[in-house]
Motif scaffolding. Structure first.
Motif, mmCIF file in Angstrom:
data_model
loop_
_atom_site.group_PDB
_atom_site.id
_atom_site.type_symbol
_atom_site.label_atom_id
_atom_site.label_comp_id
_atom_site.label_asym_id
_atom_site.label_seq_id
_atom_site.Cartn_x
_atom_site.Cartn_y
_atom_site.Cartn_z
ATOM 1 N N GLY A 1 0.905 -1.146 0.003
ATOM 2 C CA GLY A 1 0.007 -0.200 -0.148
ATOM 3 C C GLY A 1 0.669 1.287 -0.004
ATOM 4 O O GLY A 1 2.077 1.253 -0.297
ATOM 5 N N ILE B 1 -7.182 0.045 6.121
ATOM 6 C CA ILE B 1 -7.253 -0.741 4.815
ATOM 7 C C ILE B 1 -8.448 -1.450 4.724
ATOM 8 O O ILE B 1 -8.695 -1.481 3.460
ATOM 9 C CB ILE B 1 -5.910 -1.992 4.933
ATOM 10 C CG1 ILE B 1 -6.624 -3.042 5.845
ATOM 11 C CG2 ILE B 1 -4.716 -1.585 5.240
ATOM 12 C CD1 ILE B 1 -6.852 -4.221 5.400
ATOM 13 N N THR C 1 -6.131 2.609 0.807
ATOM 14 C CA THR C 1 -4.638 2.645 1.217
ATOM 15 C C THR C 1 -3.817 1.771 0.179
ATOM 16 O O THR C 1 -2.654 1.970 0.052
ATOM 17 C CB THR C 1 -4.450 2.046 2.556
ATOM 18 O OG1 THR C 1 -4.455 0.593 2.598
ATOM 19 C CG2 THR C 1 -5.174 2.861 3.609
ATOM 20 N N GLY C 2 -4.481 0.885 -0.793
ATOM 21 C CA GLY C 2 -3.714 -0.168 -1.585
ATOM 22 C C GLY C 2 -3.190 -1.057 -1.224
ATOM 23 O O GLY C 2 -2.520 -2.123 -1.765
ATOM 24 N N HIS C 3 -3.355 -1.290 0.403
ATOM 25 C CA HIS C 3 -2.755 -2.752 0.945
ATOM 26 C C HIS C 3 -3.649 -3.689 0.644
ATOM 27 O O HIS C 3 -4.815 -3.773 0.524
ATOM 28 C CB HIS C 3 -2.396 -2.347 2.333
ATOM 29 C CG HIS C 3 -1.675 -1.435 2.945
ATOM 30 N ND1 HIS C 3 -1.955 -0.185 3.010
ATOM 31 C CD2 HIS C 3 -0.226 -1.726 3.163
ATOM 32 C CE1 HIS C 3 -0.695 0.575 3.272
ATOM 33 N NE2 HIS C 3 0.202 -0.262 3.508
ATOM 34 N N GLN D 1 -8.152 -4.899 -1.178
ATOM 35 C CA GLN D 1 -7.581 -5.318 0.017
ATOM 36 C C GLN D 1 -7.784 -7.158 0.021
ATOM 37 O O GLN D 1 -6.997 -7.532 0.844
ATOM 38 C CB GLN D 1 -7.762 -4.747 1.414
ATOM 39 C CG GLN D 1 -9.282 -5.010 1.884
ATOM 40 C CD GLN D 1 -10.403 -3.970 1.250
ATOM 41 O OE1 GLN D 1 -10.386 -3.301 0.325
ATOM 42 N NE2 GLN D 1 -11.544 -3.764 1.686
#
Length: 191
Positions: free
Chosen positions: A49, A59, A64-66, A107
């Motif tokens: 992320g 998340i 967040t991109g995680h 996620q």
């Protein structure tokens, strides 16, 4: 929140290796890999992320991109990276983009985060073979990426299944994955 990423020099001396997989909810993937002979540690966490030290609440927004992921420390004399990869693909849906069952969002994506060029090649070759053989009846969407920092999840996520196995999510989602693992990989299970 602490960063994991084990000390590679110590791992080499002990014949240990690290694998990092994202395959939907980390409660599911953690429970699966805790059953495997040669697996020393499985940590749920966040990877891939844009922010440092993310929290579960951050998340779950999907911003967040995680990915929810697990970091596995394993004894390569007992179980190979390839065997772990085979179990990873057999216990989640690698054809669903950003989704595993009712869990939807980036996620929950399918992704292998490699720690060496060897892991990268094994993963890419395995995905190519499964696509060529049409193993899942659809093209795999699993991404293959160099492992960035892995952030260990909050303590209440660790060993979630063993502490909450009677909860409905565990009963309907995780238990069938464990049953599938036990049926198809009996020779790889802890005694």
């Amino acid at each position: 929140m602490t960063q994991s990423n084990a000390d590679n020099e110590n791992l080499v001396q002990e014949k240990l290796e690290v694998a990092t997989f994202a395959g939907g909810c980390f409660w599911c993937t953690e429970a699966v890999f805790l059953e495997i002979e040669g697996v020393k540690v499985v940590l749920p966490g966040y990877i891939g992320g844009k922010i440092e030290n993310p929290t579960y609440n951050q998340i779950t927004t999907g911003t967040t991109g995680h990915a929810e992921a697990i970091e596995i420390v394993f004894d390569r004399k007992v179980v190979s990276f390839g065997a772990l990869l085979e179990m990873f693909f057999a216990t989640h849906d690698p054809t669903s983009l950003n989704r595993q069952g009712a869990d939807v969002g980036t996620q929950y994506r399918s992704e292998v985060f490699y720690h060496s060029e060897v892991q990268k090649k094994i993963t890419e070759d395995y995905i190519s073979l499964m696509n060529f053989e049409n193993t899942f009846g659809k093209t795999l969407v699993t991404a293959v990426s160099k492992a960035p920092k892995f952030y260990v999840a909050e303590d209440y996520h660790k060993n979630y299944y063993s502490r909450n196995s009677s909860q409905s999510y565990c009963t309907y989602v995780i238990t069938p994955k464990i049953d599938k693992l036990k049926k198809n990989f009996q020779d790889k299970l802890k005694k």
